[in-house]
Design a protein around this motif. Structure first.
Motif, PDB file in Angstrom:
ATOM      1  N   THR A 110       0.804  -1.221   0.000  1.00 14.76           N
ATOM      2  CA  THR A 110       0.000   0.000   0.000  1.00 14.76           C
ATOM      3  C   THR A 110       0.838   1.273   0.000  1.00 14.76           C
ATOM      4  OG1 THR A 110      -1.896   1.134   1.001  1.00 14.76           O
ATOM      5  CG2 THR A 110      -0.290   0.155   2.520  1.00 14.76           C
ATOM      6  N   SER A 111       0.309   2.301  -0.636  1.00 10.99           N
ATOM      7  CA  SER A 111       0.967   3.607  -0.617  1.00 10.99           C
ATOM      8  C   SER A 111       0.276   4.564   0.350  1.00 10.99           C
ATOM      9  CB  SER A 111       0.987   4.206  -2.030  1.00 10.99           C
ATOM     10  OG  SER A 111      -0.310   4.277  -2.565  1.00 10.99           O
ATOM     11  N   ILE A 112      -0.728   4.072   1.055  1.00 14.95           N
ATOM     12  CA  ILE A 112      -1.463   4.885   2.023  1.00 14.95           C
ATOM     13  C   ILE A 112      -0.742   4.814   3.374  1.00 14.95           C
ATOM     14  CG2 ILE A 112      -3.634   5.075   3.310  1.00 14.95           C
ATOM     15  CD1 ILE A 112      -5.030   4.189   0.744  1.00 14.95           C
ATOM     16  N   ILE A 136      -5.605   7.387  -3.803  1.00 10.85           N
ATOM     17  CA  ILE A 136      -6.320   6.441  -4.661  1.00 10.85           C
ATOM     18  C   ILE A 136      -6.786   7.134  -5.942  1.00 10.85           C
ATOM     19  CG2 ILE A 136      -8.449   5.084  -4.863  1.00 10.85           C
ATOM     20  CD1 ILE A 136      -8.010   4.321  -1.873  1.00 10.85           C
ATOM     21  N   LEU A 137      -7.358   8.330  -5.813  1.00  8.68           N
ATOM     22  CA  LEU A 137      -7.892   9.016  -6.991  1.00  8.68           C
ATOM     23  C   LEU A 137      -6.786   9.455  -7.959  1.00  8.68           C
ATOM     24  CD1 LEU A 137     -10.798  10.898  -5.285  1.00  8.68           C
ATOM     25  CD2 LEU A 137     -10.996   9.193  -7.125  1.00  8.68           C
ATOM     26  N   LYS A 138      -5.641   9.854  -7.425  1.00  9.79           N
ATOM     27  CA  LYS A 138      -4.526  10.179  -8.317  1.00  9.79           C
ATOM     28  C   LYS A 138      -4.125   8.937  -9.104  1.00  9.79           C
ATOM     29  CE  LYS A 138       0.238  11.797  -8.567  1.00  9.79           C
ATOM     30  NZ  LYS A 138       0.540  10.803  -9.589  1.00  9.79           N
ATOM     31  N   ASN A 139      -4.029   7.807  -8.421  1.00  7.87           N
ATOM     32  CA  ASN A 139      -3.711   6.561  -9.110  1.00  7.87           C
ATOM     33  C   ASN A 139      -4.800   6.183 -10.107  1.00  7.87           C
ATOM     34  OD1 ASN A 139      -1.215   6.177  -7.935  1.00  7.87           O
ATOM     35  ND2 ASN A 139      -1.985   4.825  -6.327  1.00  7.87           N
ATOM     36  N   CYS A 140      -6.055   6.422  -9.757  1.00 16.61           N
ATOM     37  CA  CYS A 140      -7.148   6.127 -10.688  1.00 16.61           C
ATOM     38  C   CYS A 140      -6.932   6.847 -12.014  1.00 16.61           C
ATOM     39  CB  CYS A 140      -8.496   6.541 -10.105  1.00 16.61           C
ATOM     40  SG  CYS A 140      -9.210   5.392  -8.931  1.00 16.61           S
ATOM     41  N   HIS A 141      -6.620   8.128 -11.953  1.00 16.61           N
ATOM     42  CA  HIS A 141      -6.412   8.896 -13.181  1.00 16.61           C
ATOM     43  C   HIS A 141      -5.236   8.345 -13.985  1.00 16.61           C
ATOM     44  CE1 HIS A 141      -9.461  11.931 -12.407  1.00 16.61           C
ATOM     45  NE2 HIS A 141      -9.047  11.954 -11.151  1.00 16.61           N
TER      46      HIS A 141
END
Length: 187
Positions: A110-112, A136-141
């Motif tokens: 995990t990166s969190i 998570i959202l940055k990774n989603c994009h």
């Protein structure tokens, strides 16, 4: 009849090693694309497991004047993240990969950032959750674009339609709890 116990001690080689992909299912995606998508999805899976667990931690430990609302909201978001976990893991398996699955492995991937074991005030909980959603959202994009560019439309659709939309909605609901307005006004 007796069960055959302790088979793990004399086990043959694993059916498939973590970090590899197989072409078991004829889904029209080449090996390199599958490998790249599985790596991205395992990162997303580990991060989603982490935020899911943060929601449950905060659900158990929330205190203060918004206890009831946050207690219910955190549990609702926990369940939504739990549903995403299954979707992401199944996509990894469809692509011929092996999904990261155990807590210790998830903690390594995990990166969190890991929250402390302590009980924290609700605004701190919310801030931690918003930071996790942002990761998570940055990774989603990034991941959705890579999947689209490589022709993995199924992974792109999962990321955009499920993971991104769920996390964006949760950001909205959670962030409204830290808007700077008084709980009550006296006239």
């Amino acid at each position: 009849m007796q069960p055959v116990l302790n088979q793990q001690f004399n086990a043959p080689a694993p059916l498939q090693r973590y970090g590899t992909v197989s072409q078991r299912l004829p889904i029209g995606i080449d090996t390199n694309t599958r490998q790249e998508s599985v790596e991205m999805l395992n990162q997303m899976l580990a991060d989603t497991c982490s935020i899911r667990d943060m929601y449950k931690k905060h659900h158990w430990q929330v205190v203060g004047p918004t206890f009831y609302q946050l207690h219910l909201l955190y549990d609702k978001h926990y369940e939504e993240q739990d549903a995403l976990i299954d979707m992401i893991a199944e996509r990894i398996q469809i692509l011929g990969g092996v999904a990261v699955a155990m807590a210790a492995d998830i903690a390594e991937v995990t990166s969190i950032p890991r929250p402390p074991r302590d009980r924290e005030e609700a605004p701190i909980q919310v801030s931690r959750l918003l930071e996790a959603h942002q990761i998570i959202l940055k990774n989603c994009h990034d991941f959705a674009k890579k999947a689209a560019d490589s022709g993995d439309d199924g992974t792109n659709d999962l990321i955009v339609s499920n993971v991104m939309r769920t996390n964006e909605m949760q950001v909205w609901f959670v962030s409204e709890h830290v808007v700077d307005t008084p709980l009550a006004r006296a006239e």
